[in-house]
Design an enzyme around this catalytic site. Structure first.
Site, mmCIF file in Angstrom:
data_model
loop_
_atom_site.group_PDB
_atom_site.id
_atom_site.type_symbol
_atom_site.label_atom_id
_atom_site.label_comp_id
_atom_site.label_asym_id
_atom_site.label_seq_id
_atom_site.Cartn_x
_atom_site.Cartn_y
_atom_site.Cartn_z
ATOM 1 C CG HIS A 31 -5.032 -3.059 -0.234
ATOM 2 N ND1 HIS A 31 -4.681 -2.391 -1.367
ATOM 3 C CD2 HIS A 31 -4.658 -2.556 0.926
ATOM 4 C CE1 HIS A 31 -3.885 -1.363 -0.650
ATOM 5 N NE2 HIS A 31 -3.914 -1.471 0.320
ATOM 6 C CB SER A 37 -0.923 -0.074 1.150
ATOM 7 O OG SER A 37 -2.146 0.903 0.997
ATOM 8 C CG ASP A 53 -6.750 -3.160 -3.922
ATOM 9 O OD1 ASP A 53 -7.652 -2.592 -3.236
ATOM 10 O OD2 ASP A 53 -5.676 -2.698 -3.960
#
Length: 502
Positions: free
Chosen positions: A468, A223, A411
């Site tokens: 994710h 991320s 994601d």
């Protein structure tokens, strides 16, 4: 609430982070009743309730001489008592950051369950400001929580990355997790400060553990760590070339569902949403009109910096927001799922467990509370969000440093398409060859677990049936990916086999 604030909550920046952050709003000067109410809603979405926005004690609870204070430990509630703390090789420690007034960085270090000669891996959770303990317990760390809701006990994770590496989990930047400072001037605002702190920590770590200096070293995370990882890799490589301190045997960096090149990744939102039927063609055309001004604003951020970067975030926010407005309570970390009421994920066990008195005593953190995600850190790093951290990667590739970019296909927030686009378009000597290389299956136990495209030191992997947080959704495939990549085996599985488009 401004569109900028609204976006942040939904933007692609830390695996849990983003969510977490907005959750807590920042200092009083940034807060408003509207933001506060949304923050409360978002934090409940992750079922996290950090008591404070940052640990800022009046007095240093670890005032000691020396840079590193480390101890071996075993977690209370760990069911497997067959191995001692000495045999497990589990360490927790604090490092006093030299380029600070009073900052101390907290970390875990878990020696390999396989072989102490395995590579050393550092894992960085994103945010900015979310603790790496979120990954430690819910993704690729040595432990998982049992399903017993009444008794917070642990068992060894069958697919923990300590099965293939000696792994470090770091709470950073300053103020994240159990890291803290007694002086708020130590709060970091950009990648230069962040990467220097991490480099200083690694120098101290390898001095403390000289037996691991010969091991290969890899930088990983997900991320918002799409910013941290390239910055740290460049700093380590620079230090090695200049013969600064201890040579760190850097071999590669891996970015999972990251935010690395915002200009390219923002353009991919509408395309991804259309491909996955999240929006109609008419909605795609309408939202697409927001892309040119977003691109211009990001370019202004790159040239002017400062407020221009916050402005670019504000302008680009609406792209993501308008996509979400056309979905039905979708979980934008995993579009296969919807949020049930306010709850999209439940990570509450990590907060409850790490704030237990017996656990804090075992770790040596004193009476500090665990800050799962720090809104103060998040606020301080706002001008860093829209910067392009891809720029440092080509020189690493040219020097043979391996780069893996992987992304779960489900994601939305840091989707695979945007990540593939920046990898494909990155200018380096192997650009054309990478673009022409075939797409081939990534196999785990003979089953297709993803699609791989690679050339030389660069690899891109789209992971099937993952959102994710790839190591959480596909733990077996994630561990196999790590092993294959570190061993130089993450290559095409069948000669000439081409699957397109990705």
């Amino acid at each position: 609430m401004t569109s900028s604030s609204s976006w942040f909550l939904k933007m692609c920046l830390s695996f849990i982070m983003l969510l977490f952050f907005l959750i807590f709003n920042i200092s009083p000067s940034f807060s408003s009743p509207t933001t506060a109410s949304l923050a409360e809603k978002l934090i409940r979405g992750m079922n996290l309730f950090p008591k404070d926005s940052i640990n800022l004690p009046e007095n240093d609870p670890h005032f000691v001489h020396g840079n590193i204070v480390e101890k071996k430990f075993t977690f209370p509630g760990f069911d497997d008592t067959s191995a001692s703390a000495e045999e497990l090789g589990h360490h927790a420690g604090y490092y006093r950051l030299p380029n600070s007034k009073a900052a101390r960085m907290f970390y875990f270090f878990f020696e390999s369950r396989n072989n102490k000669d395995d590579p050393v891996v550092i894992w960085l959770t994103g945010g900015p400001g979310c603790s790496s303990e979120l990954a430690l317990f819910y993704e690729n760390g040595p432990f998982q929580f049992t399903k017993n809701k009444k008794n917070l006990s642990l068992f060894l994770n069958e697919y923990g990355w300590d099965k293939a590496s000696n792994i470090i989990f770091v709470d950073q930047p300053t103020g994240t997790g159990f890291s803290y400072t007694t002086d708020d001037s130590d709060i970091r605002h950009g990648e230069d400060e962040v990467s220097n702190d991490l480099y200083d920590f690694l120098q101290a770590f390898f001095k403390e553990h000289p037996q691991f200096t010969k091991n290969d070293f890899y930088i990983t995370g997900e991320s918002y760590a799409g910013h941290y990882i390239p910055a740290l890799a460049s700093r380590v490589h620079k230090g090695n070339k200049a013969k600064e301190g201890i040579h760190i045997n850097l071999k590669g960096l891996a970015i999972g569902n990251g935010l690395t090149n915002p200009e390219i990744q923002y353009k991919a939102y509408t395309e991804f949403a259309l491909q996955r039927d999240l929006i109609t063609k008419d909605q795609y055309d309408t939202i697409g009109k927001l892309i040119p001004p977003c691109e211009q604003a990001i370019k202004a951020c790159e040239t002017k910096g400062g407020d221009a970067c916050e402005t670019s975030l504000s302008i680009c926010t609406d792209i993501f927001n308008q996509i979400l407005e056309n979905t039905d309570n979708i979980n934008y970390y995993d579009i296969r799922k919807k949020c049930e009421g306010n709850l999209c994920y439940d990570f509450s066990k990590v907060e409850t467990f790490l704030n237990k008195k017996t656990v804090k005593e075992a770790l040596g953190v004193g009476d500090l509370d665990f800050v799962s995600c720090s809104s103060t850190v998040y606020s301080a790093m706002q001008q860093d969000w829209m910067r392009n951290l891809e720029v440092g990667i080509p020189s690493l590739l040219e020097d043979g440093i391996k780069v893996l970019v992987y992304a779960g296909e489900e994601d939305l927030i840091c989707n695979w398409l945007g990540n593939f686009w920046w990898v494909r378009d990155m200018v380096w000597s192997g650009k054309n060859e990478f673009g022409a290389s075939p797409t081939t299956p990534f196999l785990v136990d003979g089953e297709e677990a993803g699609m791989l495209q690679s050339h030389g030191p660069l690899a891109f992997l789209k992971v099937k049936e993952a959102g994710h947080m790839v190591p959480m959704d596909q733990p077996k495939a994630a561990l196999q990916m790590l092993k294959d990549w570190m061993q130089g085996k993450l290559t095409k599985t069948r000669k000439g086999d081409s699957v397109s488009p990705m």
